[in-house]
Design an enzyme around this catalytic site. Structure first.
Site, PDB file in Angstrom:
ATOM      1  CG  HIS A 157     -46.709 -59.453  34.850  1.00 43.60           C
ATOM      2  ND1 HIS A 157     -46.206 -58.955  36.041  1.00 43.60           N
ATOM      3  CD2 HIS A 157     -48.045 -59.231  34.900  1.00 43.60           C
ATOM      4  CE1 HIS A 157     -47.198 -58.477  36.765  1.00 43.60           C
ATOM      5  NE2 HIS A 157     -48.329 -58.627  36.095  1.00 43.60           N
ATOM      6  CG  ASP A 187     -42.908 -58.345  36.615  1.00 43.31           C
ATOM      7  OD1 ASP A 187     -42.933 -58.325  35.373  1.00 43.31           O
ATOM      8  OD2 ASP A 187     -43.925 -58.498  37.311  1.00 43.31           O
ATOM      9  N   GLY A 260     -55.213 -56.533  36.984  1.00 47.31           N
ATOM     10  CA  GLY A 260     -55.337 -55.251  36.292  1.00 47.31           C
ATOM     11  C   GLY A 260     -54.615 -54.143  37.018  1.00 47.31           C
ATOM     12  CB  SER A 262     -50.011 -56.023  37.092  1.00 45.32           C
ATOM     13  OG  SER A 262     -50.297 -57.174  37.836  1.00 45.32           O
ATOM     14  CG  LEU A 318     -20.529 -64.697  44.669  1.00 44.96           C
ATOM     15  CD1 LEU A 318     -19.174 -64.025  44.899  1.00 44.96           C
ATOM     16  CD2 LEU A 318     -21.364 -64.644  45.947  1.00 44.96           C
ATOM     17  N   GLY A 319     -21.351 -66.181  41.268  1.00 43.21           N
ATOM     18  CA  GLY A 319     -21.125 -67.526  40.741  1.00 43.21           C
ATOM     19  C   GLY A 319     -21.374 -68.644  41.731  1.00 43.21           C
TER      20      GLY A 319
END
Length: 518
Positions: A157, A187, A260, A262, A318-319
């Site tokens: 991000h 992320d 900041g 991050s 897996l679904g």
């Protein structure tokens, strides 16, 4: 090696005896010695175990891994924690990114295409169509150098959608960074700058962290400059139901993390990198409240190596759509206690469907390990290689049974469905999850309101331009009611590159929103 080969001392130990037959001579002995040293060096590299800080050979980007950290003596910290923090400071960088975003020509706070607004202002503001204007948006964050040749770990991000990325090191040098790759689902992003012999951090083992361990957060909060804060590990394995990212296994800490920070470093007492700081709970203040989250370095390292080595992250599939099993839900499904992952839907043709998993099954164990929350299952399935066979213990109608499933690869199409992310062009960048009574209470809406709640909206998406926000509840898609993520996905599957009419709830208000594909 060169200086060792040119050292004359070993050769002085070999003296030629007078009157002996001509042998190899001095030059011959030098050659033999050099060859012997090369062979010995190869033997050492190949067979002698390396220490805990050795570089891994499996990845294209060598990383220093502290596999066997020694016990920490508190005597080292009698005057403070500088011995752990100071060596790490030069390896934490400031990241500045810019991107172009489109803005409408409407007056701030007014939407003149709204019928209510036209009652007061007429059509004078709608005589000419509003032209979106591009504006430059700036973002600040942090990053961690993990390889001396310029490889940097940060948050996705921090750099998402950026046209320009600049890195500033502690010694005031500026570099233009290249985005090697990013994984929005964890992320994590990997950057590369054109530099060598950079200070870099040794990676620790985040699985060894314990609640109460001392940790340090380093980054550039609010752009004021590099800052170090201290706290403890408050919790491990923290998941927030996909509120921050799809795969969540956070280290929670009370070390101060602010905007900041991050992408910055979370260190242990050894000064090893154990996490990448990524999010905070602000309580509405916008600043630190003592609840911060970091991506475990074990997860970030795995993502980085796959991005660098393969250009993408390969995950198992897996679904199933799953949800939490609380005490009331457990009683309804014949279980003595909560826990596990309730199967809310099974994707037709998926590995789960082929193995016989059904809606209403509760998955209790994966490969012999207890599944406490849905995040436990989704995280470990994602980290398992496609083609692998996993063994599940499930509860069905109050009885347990064992099922083996061979996983497929999570493709972009299945990934969008699995996360509730709109597969159509109009809703790209939108993630949703089932609306639970507790979420409805937090949003201030009736628990009887049907729909799915939007957990994130990409700021550069068409959905964001149409006004959709995190916390909006989607009740209808093209006039079809949706009660869960499965119905939402099926409704989107019928849309092919067209505009979408949504009925959404926001607080106590309900409105229709049209989202046009980009």
């Amino acid at each position: 090696m060169k200086s060792s080969n040119s050292d004359p001392q070993p050769y002085n130990l070999i003296a030629a005896q007078p009157g002996t037959k001509p042998g190899l001579g001095r030059s011959g002995m030098i050659v033999i010695t050099i060859l012997a040293m090369l062979v010995l060096g190869l033997f050492v590299v190949a067979f002698v175990p390396q220490d805990g800080n050795s570089a891994t050979a499996a990845s294209k980007v060598p990383l220093r891994i502290d596999k066997n950290p020694s016990a920490v003596s508190l005597a080292e910290f009698k005057n403070g924690y500088a011995p752990a923090i100071n060596p790490a400071l030069p390896a934490v960088v400031n990241i500045s990114s810019t991107k172009m975003v489109k803005q409408q020509n409407n007056f701030p706070g007014f939407f003149f295409d709204d019928p209510f607004s036209r009652q007061f202002f007429g059509d004078q503001f709608n005589q000419q169509p509003a032209r979106p204007q591009a504006e430059r948006e700036y973002s600040l964050g942090s990053g961690v150098i993990v390889n001396p040749d310029g490889y940097i770990l940060t948050n996705n991000h921090v750099v998402s959608g950026a046209s320009d990325i600049e890195v500033f090191t502690q010694d005031k040098k500026k570099f233009r960074a290249k985005l090697i790759g990013a994984d929005p689902r964890t992320d994590v992003a990997v950057l590369k700058i054109a530099a060598t012999r950079l200070p870099s951090l040794t990676l620790g083992d985040s699985s060894n962290l314990k609640v109460g361990d001392v940790v340090f957060a380093i980054g550039d909060p609010f752009g004021v400059g590099e800052t170090a804060t201290m706290g403890i590990v408050s919790a491990k394995g923290r998941g927030l139901g996909g509120a921050i990212e799809h795969y969540e296994d956070f280290i929670q800490t009370d070390a101060a993390i602010n905007p900041g920070n991050s992408g910055g470093a979370l260190l242990d007492l050894h000064g090893d990198l154990v996490g990448i700081n990524t999010a905070i709970v602000t309580g509405g203040s916008g600043g630190n409240q003592g609840v911060g989250f970091a991506i475990p370095i074990d997860m970030a390292r795995n993502v980085m190596e796959q991005i660098v080595d393969h250009g993408k992250v390969v995950r198992g599939y897996l679904g199933v759509a799953i949800q939490t099993v609380d005490a009331d839900m457990a009683k309804a499904f014949g279980l003595t206690q909560g826990g596990g992952a309730l199967v809310a839907d099974v994707t037709p043709g998926s590995p789960a469907a082929k193995a016989g998993i059904e809606r209403g099954d509760v998955i209790l164990e994966l490969n012999g390990k207890t599944v406490n929350e849905p995040d436990d299952l989704s995280l470990h399935i994602a980290q398992t290689a496609p083609g692998s066979t996993v063994h599940l213990k499930i509860s069905r109608n109050g009885q347990t049974r064992d099922i083996s499933v061979t996983l497929d690869e999570l493709s972009e199409t299945t990934a969008a469905s699995a996360s509730g992310e709109g597969g159509t062009a109009a809703l790209q960048g939108v993630q949703v999850q089932n609306l639970t009574p507790s979420i409805a209470r937090d949003l201030g809406i009736s628990k009887n309101v049907p729909g799915v709640v939007i957990t994130s909206v990409d700021p550069s998406s068409a959905a964001a331009a149409a006004g959709l926000q995190q916390g909006d509840v989607v009740q209808e898609v093209n006039r079809k009611p949706v009660h869960d993520v499965a119905e939402y996905d099926r409704a989107l599957a019928e849309v092919h590159g067209q505009s979408i009419l949504l009925l959404i709830s926001r607080g106590q208000a309900t409105r229709f929103v049209v989202v046009q594909p980009n």
